[in-house]
Design a protein around this motif. Structure first.
Motif, PDB file in Angstrom:
ATOM      1  N   LEU A   1      29.197  86.929   2.434  1.00 42.37           N
ATOM      2  CA  LEU A   1      28.606  88.091   3.099  1.00 42.37           C
ATOM      3  C   LEU A   1      29.653  89.140   3.458  1.00 42.37           C
ATOM      4  O   LEU A   1      30.832  88.825   3.641  1.00 42.37           O
ATOM      5  CB  LEU A   1      27.882  87.641   4.375  1.00 42.37           C
ATOM      6  CG  LEU A   1      26.772  86.597   4.154  1.00 42.37           C
ATOM      7  CD1 LEU A   1      26.254  86.096   5.498  1.00 42.37           C
ATOM      8  CD2 LEU A   1      25.637  87.186   3.325  1.00 42.37           C
ATOM      9  N   ARG A   2      29.183  90.376   3.568  1.00 38.20           N
ATOM     10  CA  ARG A   2      30.043  91.441   4.077  1.00 38.20           C
ATOM     11  C   ARG A   2      30.344  91.197   5.553  1.00 38.20           C
ATOM     12  O   ARG A   2      29.628  90.468   6.224  1.00 38.20           O
ATOM     13  CB  ARG A   2      29.335  92.795   3.925  1.00 38.20           C
ATOM     14  CG  ARG A   2      29.252  93.260   2.495  1.00 38.20           C
ATOM     15  CD  ARG A   2      28.322  94.456   2.346  1.00 38.20           C
ATOM     16  NE  ARG A   2      28.170  94.752   0.935  1.00 38.20           N
ATOM     17  CZ  ARG A   2      28.890  95.672   0.276  1.00 38.20           C
ATOM     18  NH1 ARG A   2      29.748  96.430   0.928  1.00 38.20           N
ATOM     19  NH2 ARG A   2      28.729  95.847  -1.014  1.00 38.20           N
ATOM     20  N   ARG A   3      31.393  91.840   6.014  1.00 32.77           N
ATOM     21  CA  ARG A   3      31.761  91.745   7.421  1.00 32.77           C
ATOM     22  C   ARG A   3      31.558  93.107   8.093  1.00 32.77           C
ATOM     23  O   ARG A   3      31.961  94.125   7.523  1.00 32.77           O
ATOM     24  CB  ARG A   3      33.223  91.322   7.555  1.00 32.77           C
ATOM     25  CG  ARG A   3      33.547  89.946   6.961  1.00 32.77           C
ATOM     26  CD  ARG A   3      32.867  88.845   7.754  1.00 32.77           C
ATOM     27  NE  ARG A   3      33.333  87.515   7.370  1.00 32.77           N
ATOM     28  CZ  ARG A   3      32.706  86.697   6.518  1.00 32.77           C
ATOM     29  NH1 ARG A   3      31.595  87.087   5.923  1.00 32.77           N
ATOM     30  NH2 ARG A   3      33.179  85.489   6.267  1.00 32.77           N
TER      31      ARG A   3
ATOM     32  N   PHE B   1      21.525  91.314   0.482  1.00 33.64           N
ATOM     33  CA  PHE B   1      22.267  91.461   1.739  1.00 33.64           C
ATOM     34  C   PHE B   1      23.701  91.919   1.487  1.00 33.64           C
ATOM     35  O   PHE B   1      24.239  92.719   2.233  1.00 33.64           O
ATOM     36  CB  PHE B   1      22.316  90.136   2.511  1.00 33.64           C
ATOM     37  CG  PHE B   1      20.980  89.660   3.022  1.00 33.64           C
ATOM     38  CD1 PHE B   1      19.946  90.547   3.284  1.00 33.64           C
ATOM     39  CD2 PHE B   1      20.769  88.316   3.262  1.00 33.64           C
ATOM     40  CE1 PHE B   1      18.728  90.098   3.783  1.00 33.64           C
ATOM     41  CE2 PHE B   1      19.554  87.859   3.757  1.00 33.64           C
ATOM     42  CZ  PHE B   1      18.527  88.745   4.010  1.00 33.64           C
ATOM     43  N   TYR B   2      24.341  91.354   0.478  1.00 39.71           N
ATOM     44  CA  TYR B   2      25.761  91.682   0.286  1.00 39.71           C
ATOM     45  C   TYR B   2      25.994  92.641  -0.870  1.00 39.71           C
ATOM     46  O   TYR B   2      27.078  93.220  -0.968  1.00 39.71           O
ATOM     47  CB  TYR B   2      26.612  90.416   0.157  1.00 39.71           C
ATOM     48  CG  TYR B   2      26.274  89.481  -0.988  1.00 39.71           C
ATOM     49  CD1 TYR B   2      25.365  88.446  -0.819  1.00 39.71           C
ATOM     50  CD2 TYR B   2      26.894  89.626  -2.226  1.00 39.71           C
ATOM     51  CE1 TYR B   2      25.073  87.575  -1.862  1.00 39.71           C
ATOM     52  CE2 TYR B   2      26.611  88.759  -3.262  1.00 39.71           C
ATOM     53  CZ  TYR B   2      25.697  87.742  -3.076  1.00 39.71           C
ATOM     54  OH  TYR B   2      25.412  86.882  -4.112  1.00 39.71           O
TER      55      TYR B   2
ATOM     56  N   GLN C   1      32.817  94.460   2.041  1.00 43.66           N
ATOM     57  CA  GLN C   1      32.869  93.277   1.181  1.00 43.66           C
ATOM     58  C   GLN C   1      34.326  92.859   1.048  1.00 43.66           C
ATOM     59  O   GLN C   1      35.172  93.636   0.600  1.00 43.66           O
ATOM     60  CB  GLN C   1      32.280  93.589  -0.193  1.00 43.66           C
ATOM     61  CG  GLN C   1      32.133  92.361  -1.061  1.00 43.66           C
ATOM     62  CD  GLN C   1      31.238  92.604  -2.260  1.00 43.66           C
ATOM     63  OE1 GLN C   1      31.294  93.656  -2.880  1.00 43.66           O
ATOM     64  NE2 GLN C   1      30.390  91.644  -2.577  1.00 43.66           N
TER      65      GLN C   1
ATOM     66  N   GLU D   1      26.861  81.746   7.832  1.00 39.19           N
ATOM     67  CA  GLU D   1      27.372  81.704   6.469  1.00 39.19           C
ATOM     68  C   GLU D   1      27.832  80.291   6.134  1.00 39.19           C
ATOM     69  O   GLU D   1      28.404  79.604   6.980  1.00 39.19           O
ATOM     70  CB  GLU D   1      28.540  82.682   6.362  1.00 39.19           C
ATOM     71  CG  GLU D   1      28.979  82.980   4.959  1.00 39.19           C
ATOM     72  CD  GLU D   1      30.046  84.070   4.952  1.00 39.19           C
ATOM     73  OE1 GLU D   1      29.982  84.940   4.102  1.00 39.19           O
ATOM     74  OE2 GLU D   1      30.947  84.037   5.825  1.00 39.19           O
TER      75      GLU D   1
END
Lengths: 313, 261
Positions: free
Chosen positions: B52-54, A276-277, B43, A69
């Motif tokens: 990004l999500r974790r 993706f998110y 999120q 990231e």
């Protein structure tokens, strides 16, 4: 859910002979072979699905770590891992044929001949509506220089693919060039039916503690909202330089992002890293386009393509 | 297996030890479908940084459709999560991945190191529902200090497991590696589950391999999506081919993993 107020708004667009019910597509490498998202996304609503890039033989990809990231984005060095064209046709197409959306197969290779062979194998297959040619891959015969950084090599790949298929051919351009309009014009002259841009920008990240690169491959492709202004500028430039349709890609996550690209001259857009998110990003963009067009008093999305207004100096 | 995306209200935030937090969220669809060892992609907030999500293992499913996650603050994502307050909403996708194998009851040992404890508590609770006493089953927990580990030791103890603890500083239980505890009991074990730092799981896997005891491990890597699309969460499998943690795992049989890397 559809925005009921906007249901009568016409979102259809054409990319050459390829007709889409709406201009919202999912970008290659960010949406798998669609089945991965089938429980979270209504696949039938998408304008088109561009599947993970396919090569002639399966590829294992790069060693880990492959993703990192970065500020408002991410770097990836997946290394084009894929199931190969035979695996794709045997194991992935059946599901895709059941999806009421256009299916575009992204192809990649080490040589122009490999691209051509892939195009041939994917032509005449029920359920495949178009090809997207990833020319950001290294040309093994030319010492690993990416096809997409040399107009002559990009021309050769495009011509070879066009010679092996009657499907619409979209050439996906690399932004890692001095002047992307030169590449766009080269593939247009070689017969491309549309161009899509941008692929990822080459970047890098370092772990200062260990003094090592954060990616095993050292360098990787930057994607996500961080690259959107660059992508938008390149789409605007290319849309003015070619007469074939342009598909905008690069950090698109919201309807407002998509609208910027359409106004800049893109006929359609691809949603990439946002999948993706926020797996429902593409769906919410479709809803958001309708809401915007309704609010603007437009009855067709085509009215805003290239409708950017620039004041004369 | 079903997957859901839910806007989950944060119900409770527990500060377990400095930098360690446990969040309870109301996510009834995920809670109803979750299996021990599966994870959720959370999120952190709707800003684009972090983007990004974790991924977090499901730590526990509680009545009323709630799930818990357990984490240590290690970066900006977990730091943001630690600042949330009850009533905030967390966008969660799950349950994802392949969880632990728990079809039948053998004599078991659960080995958790650090935040690797997280999925083992859900597993320990679910194992009880098979209806057999856990009295002969062990839970070994490793942590830096008493402060970090004592609450979890008590919680597993309350489920009826035989609990042993190790700490890096010797402030509670065995002073050393948690895997040191495995040797004396391993001959009596039929199955070992482990989650924690890679070197810890490697030792557990090697010991189990030598003793021919079935061992499952829960792996962790960086991943962008958790859905099988980004292909970023790669590790090397025992046969030299790449394995993808999100879809093929995160739980693997120890013999599926290349422990040399």
């Amino acid at each position: 859910m559809d925005n009921i107020n906007g249901m009568d708004i016409d979102l259809r667009v054409r990319l050459g002979e390829l007709r889409l019910r709406n201009p919202v597509m999912t970008a290659s490498g960010t949406f798998g072979y669609a089945r991965e998202f089938s429980q979270l996304v209504n696949l039938h609503r998408l304008g088109a699905i561009v599947v993970k890039g396919i090569s002639l033989k399966p590829r294992p990809g790069n060693p880990p770590p492959r993703v990192v990231e970065t500020a408002c984005g991410m770097l990836n060095a997946i290394g084009l891992e894929n199931v190969g064209v035979q695996g794709f046709l045997e194991r992935k197409m059946e599901f895709l044929r059941g999806v009421n959306s256009r299916v575009i197969v992204n192809i990649l290779g080490d040589s122009a001949a490999e691209y051509g062979a892939l195009a041939g194998k994917l032509t005449g297959i029920e359920g495949i509506d178009a090809l997207e040619v990833n020319i950001s891959c290294p040309n093994v015969k030319k010492g690993g220089v990416a096809f997409g950084t040399d107009p002559a090599m990009a021309t050769e790949v495009t011509r070879t693919v066009k010679g092996q298929t009657d499907l619409p051919v979209i050439v996906k351009l690399s932004p890692n060039v001095t002047d992307i309009t030169v590449m766009a014009r080269a593939v247009e002259d070689a017969g491309a039916d549309a161009v899509s841009l941008i692929n990822t920008l080459i970047g890098m990240a370092i772990d200062v503690g260990s003094r090592r690169p954060k990616l095993a491959n050292v360098i990787g492709g930057l994607s996500g909202p961080a690259i959107k202004p660059v992508a938008l500028r390149m789409v605007w430039q290319v849309a003015r330089a070619v007469s074939i349709p342009v598909i905008g890609i690069g950090g698109i996550a919201t309807a407002e992002d998509a609208l910027e690209f359409l106004l800049a001259g893109a006929t359609a857009i691809e949603v990439g890293t946002a999948n993706f998110y926020q797996p429902r990003a593409a769906e919410s963009i479709i809803d958001g386009l309708r809401a915007y067009l309704a609010a603007q008093g437009e009855d067709s999305v085509r009215a805003i393509i290239g409708a950017l207004q620039i004041d004369e100096a | 297996m079903p997957e859901f995306q839910e806007k989950a209200p944060l119900l409770q935030k527990e500060a377990i030890a400095p930098g360690i937090f446990r969040l309870t969220m109301h996510a009834p669809e995920i809670a109803g479908a979750a299996h021990p060892g599966q994870f959720v992609m959370v999120q952190v907030d709707t800003s684009m940084d972090p983007l990004l999500r974790r991924p977090f293992s499901v730590h526990q499913v509680t009545s009323g459709g709630n799930i818990q996650i357990l984490f240590k603050v290690v970066g900006q994502g977990t730091a943001r999560l630690a600042r949330l307050t009850p009533g905030d909403q967390l966008d969660c996708i799950g349950p994802l991945g392949r969880g632990f194998f728990l079809d039948r009851r053998d004599r078991l040992c659960l080995i958790g190191g650090g935040m690797g404890i997280a999925p083992l508590y859900f597993l320990a609770k679910r194992l009880l529902q098979t209806g057999e006493s856990p009295g002969d089953d062990y839970v070994f927990l490793g942590g830096r200090s008493r402060e970090e580990i004592s609450l979890f030791a008590a919680e597993f103890f309350d489920l009826g497991y035989t609990v042993k603890v190790s700490t890096d500083d010797g402030s509670m239980g065995h002073h050393g590696f948690v895997t040191d505890l495995l040797g004396p009991v391993l001959p009596d074990m039929e199955r070992v589950y482990t989650c924690g730092p890679f070197p810890m799981m490697r030792i557990a896997a090697q010991k189990c391999g030598q003793a021919a005891v079935f061992c499952q491990v829960s792996l962790e890597t960086h991943m962008a999506c958790g859905l099988g699309a980004c292909l970023g969460c790669t590790l090397t499998g025992a046969d030299g081919r790449y394995i993808h943690v999100c879809r093929q795992g995160p739980v693997f049989d120890a013999e599926e993993v290349a422990w040399t890397t």
